[in-house]
Scaffold this motif. Sequence first.
Motif, PDB file in Angstrom:
ATOM      1  N   ALA A 215       0.875  -1.183   0.000  1.00 40.71           N
ATOM      2  CA  ALA A 215       0.000   0.000   0.000  1.00 40.71           C
ATOM      3  C   ALA A 215       0.903   1.221   0.000  1.00 40.71           C
ATOM      4  O   ALA A 215       1.828   1.303   0.803  1.00 40.71           O
ATOM      5  N   PHE A 216       0.667   2.155  -0.916  1.00 40.35           N
ATOM      6  CA  PHE A 216       1.580   3.311  -0.950  1.00 40.35           C
ATOM      7  C   PHE A 216       0.880   4.653  -0.864  1.00 40.35           C
ATOM      8  O   PHE A 216       1.549   5.689  -0.789  1.00 40.35           O
ATOM      9  N   LYS A 217      -0.423   4.640  -0.820  1.00 41.98           N
ATOM     10  CA  LYS A 217      -1.104   5.928  -0.725  1.00 41.98           C
ATOM     11  C   LYS A 217      -2.547   5.724  -0.278  1.00 41.98           C
ATOM     12  O   LYS A 217      -3.184   4.758  -0.686  1.00 41.98           O
ATOM     13  N   VAL A 218      -3.019   6.641   0.560  1.00 41.68           N
ATOM     14  CA  VAL A 218      -4.405   6.564   1.015  1.00 41.68           C
ATOM     15  C   VAL A 218      -5.064   7.909   0.740  1.00 41.68           C
ATOM     16  O   VAL A 218      -4.458   8.947   1.005  1.00 41.68           O
ATOM     17  N   VAL A 219      -6.255   7.887   0.146  1.00 37.29           N
ATOM     18  CA  VAL A 219      -7.016   9.136   0.045  1.00 37.29           C
ATOM     19  C   VAL A 219      -8.395   8.894   0.656  1.00 37.29           C
ATOM     20  O   VAL A 219      -8.895   7.778   0.623  1.00 37.29           O
ATOM     21  N   HIS A 220      -8.961   9.946   1.233  1.00 41.04           N
ATOM     22  CA  HIS A 220     -10.278   9.794   1.842  1.00 41.04           C
ATOM     23  C   HIS A 220     -11.348  10.303   0.914  1.00 41.04           C
ATOM     24  O   HIS A 220     -11.258  11.422   0.421  1.00 41.04           O
ATOM     25  N   ASP A 221     -12.327   9.475   0.705  1.00 38.91           N
ATOM     26  CA  ASP A 221     -13.421   9.863  -0.154  1.00 38.91           C
ATOM     27  C   ASP A 221     -14.673   9.907   0.719  1.00 38.91           C
ATOM     28  O   ASP A 221     -14.905   8.985   1.505  1.00 38.91           O
ATOM     29  N   LYS A 222     -15.429  10.998   0.567  1.00 41.98           N
ATOM     30  CA  LYS A 222     -16.584  11.191   1.450  1.00 41.98           C
ATOM     31  C   LYS A 222     -17.558  10.011   1.397  1.00 41.98           C
ATOM     32  O   LYS A 222     -18.033   9.551   2.422  1.00 41.98           O
ATOM     33  N   GLN A 223     -17.828   9.516   0.182  1.00 38.22           N
ATOM     34  CA  GLN A 223     -18.799   8.422   0.078  1.00 38.22           C
ATOM     35  C   GLN A 223     -18.197   7.058   0.385  1.00 38.22           C
ATOM     36  O   GLN A 223     -18.785   6.245   1.061  1.00 38.22           O
TER      37      GLN A 223
END
Length: 767
Positions: free
Chosen positions: A361-369
Amino acid sequence: MHLNVPYPILRGSIRHLMTRSPQTCRDRVGEIRRRNYSFYRDEVKSLRAVANPDISKIRNIGIMAHIDAGKTTTTERMLYFSGYTRALGDVDDGDTVTDFMAQERERGITIQSAAVTFDWKDHRINLIDTPGHVDFTLEVERALRVLDGAVAVFDASAGVEAQTMTVWRQAEKHKIPCVCFLNKMDKPAASLRYSIDSIKTKLKTIPILLQIPIGSGKSFTGLVDLITRQKLTWQGSSLTYDGRAFETSALQPSDDPDVLQAVSEARATLIEQVADLDDDFAELLLGHYIENFDAVPAGKLQEALRKVTLARKGVPVLCGSSLKNKGVQPLLDAITAYLPAPNERNHDLVRWYKDDLCALAFKVVHDKQRGPLVFVRIYSGSMKAQSAVYNINRNGTERMSRLLLPFADQHIEIPSLSAGNIVLTVGLKQTVTGDTIVSSKASAAAAVRRAQEEAESKSSSQRESSSLALAGVEVPEPVFFCSIEPPTLAKQADLEHALNCLQREDPSLKVRTDPDSGQTILCGMGELHIEIIHDRIKREYNIETHLGPLQVAYRETILQSANATDTLDRTLGDKRHVVTVELAVHALMESSTSCDVTFEEEVKTQLPAVVREAVENGVQSAYLQGPVLGFPVEGVKTVIHHVSLEPGTSAAMVSACVSRCMLKALKLAGGQVLEPVMALEVTVGEEYLSPVLADLAQRRGTICDIQSREENKVLLATVPLAEMMGYSTVLRTLTSGNANFSLELSSYEPMNTQDQNILLNKMAGLA
Ligand SMILES: Nc1nc2c(ncn2[C@@H]2O[C@H](COP(=O)(O)OP(=O)(O)OP(=O)(O)O)[C@@H](O)[C@H]2O)c(=O)[nH]1
Ligand SMILES: [Mg+2]
């Protein structure tokens, strides 16, 4: 085949702009809306073809460079020419695919790395556009960790700039083969010669020029491909000419004699360079083409050049102008021709997993849904939607719901994906950057077994076999911090949630609580980093926070050795805790940034493991808060001479006594503050050099070199970070906007007594 609904992050950021932004942003939203981002559905021939290309046809590459070199513009052109966007986005208009965050669009800079997937001539390209600003250097680091090749982009009028050297070093660390792209050839000051020389001298590599530009500055119209001797010209007559169509013709004897001469010389150099770097090619030349090296077939030359590039003995150099839509198609060809496929890279640990899943795993983004979306690179085996995976670092099993491929701004849902690919997973809630994901605990155990068997048969190191997690991502230490407060206490929990989410996305952001004031402290990589975090909390989490003044993260060390002894005798309830400690602290070598603790042999054998651990904890917690200003301590070695305790004494009391004794010893050893010193590079017109130098002298700067770059001067200096707050505004005023600069952490240096005293007084609230 089914196409997924458009990805909401882009829409999300537009929504934020619409609800909370001033007029300018609304105008920009209009522009973004007008842009037709439609996806060429016809290109996606079948879902199977989309999902799993042959591994030899995959290229996982990153685009890296100094700030403003044109990485995002080049990425945008690649998406356009490969048919994944219908309109050309522009960084200056804030409507590119990869700079989708509101802050990126407003500021015209990349802040987060962004991954896009597209196909080019039978190849699947997974590309990560990285930021050039030094505050976001971790974004480059974690992208490079999972890539197989990179394109280094240069502003051809500036050659190698400060941050290019940093990203180049990062690529070297990961042994990533590179191709160089000299962008901005349309600028009047663009210089092929200067750029090539700077690659040679500053990056200490061998640039292998593959093209000669036709025309210069505004009249830059095309290139001659030195391998095929083909002339490529981009000369549309209409104003809307987009560079998609270009003319290809063989170089003719009737062409411009200067071009013919330049091509002939450059081609001879190219063949010579490749022969020097590849023995097989040299043999071929001497065996079959001794009479005329120039007659060597293009295919053979290309093959040898590929070997040279993969072995990182040299770097192919191409040129063009992304903004003017010239030279990007040949760059795409070069990516497929010279950069490695995933199976051409050696990933040692992965062999223990055989055909089982092993991914990073190299990146995490938060998505509202959808909650957290985790980007992973698959090294072996395959990943399936609706399946459970085991996270080695967290020691837990999690379920993935969906797998997505980011084609331009559309995310396509796929059922599974195999080794060599990069994919976006939905549903992983615990996984963070740097975690290794495998299919199950049993599969991890099987890998351990295989590793141990190999270790036994080859007697290789046991330590190697016991680590089954892929090497994660090195996170740099923050150099700035400031307090952050919610508008009301009632919002504290919301703020904590926002900071947790942001920290998962961005490991270079650290959050801690000040032990004295109880305030929440944000620690970051620079002024811009903290400013962006502040802005994101406002826009994405709807919390108006107040930031305290920005402060420099100092460190501390000691000047000499010292001994101390301490006894703690405390009764808690009906229990008496008595412990006596004797220890010594020693200053380590100047360059050491670590701290360690050792026991005298006799003490080590006498003490039970639990007490030893308590002692070590006590020492480590003392290292966190130095004796002068309470900053972390480095460059100290502690030796434990004696520990005695009465029965019933708790481990916590042992730690407390050791910490207190350490503080005594560190104080006796003469505390020394270390301050972060930055490497500064300022590019400035000659007429403004004097005021810039005079200003730097006042900032305790040391000038290391002043170089000439075409009409500009490049000033290299070191300056304490504490003196650089707000420098961009000052530099702009001093030079009427005719300068740019980059700053990068160079080292932590001891402050002299006078400066340290000034700092101590300031920290104590004195003038
Ligand atoms: N003249 C000229 N300008 C260009 C060219 N390519 C990009 N630019 C301009 O250079 C500026 C920076 O372009 P970007 O594509 O954002 O550069 P970047 O490398 O992605 O920048 P960061 O991501 O912030 O590091 C923009 O104003 C572009 O319009 C080019 O080929 N010629
Ligand atoms: Mg960019």
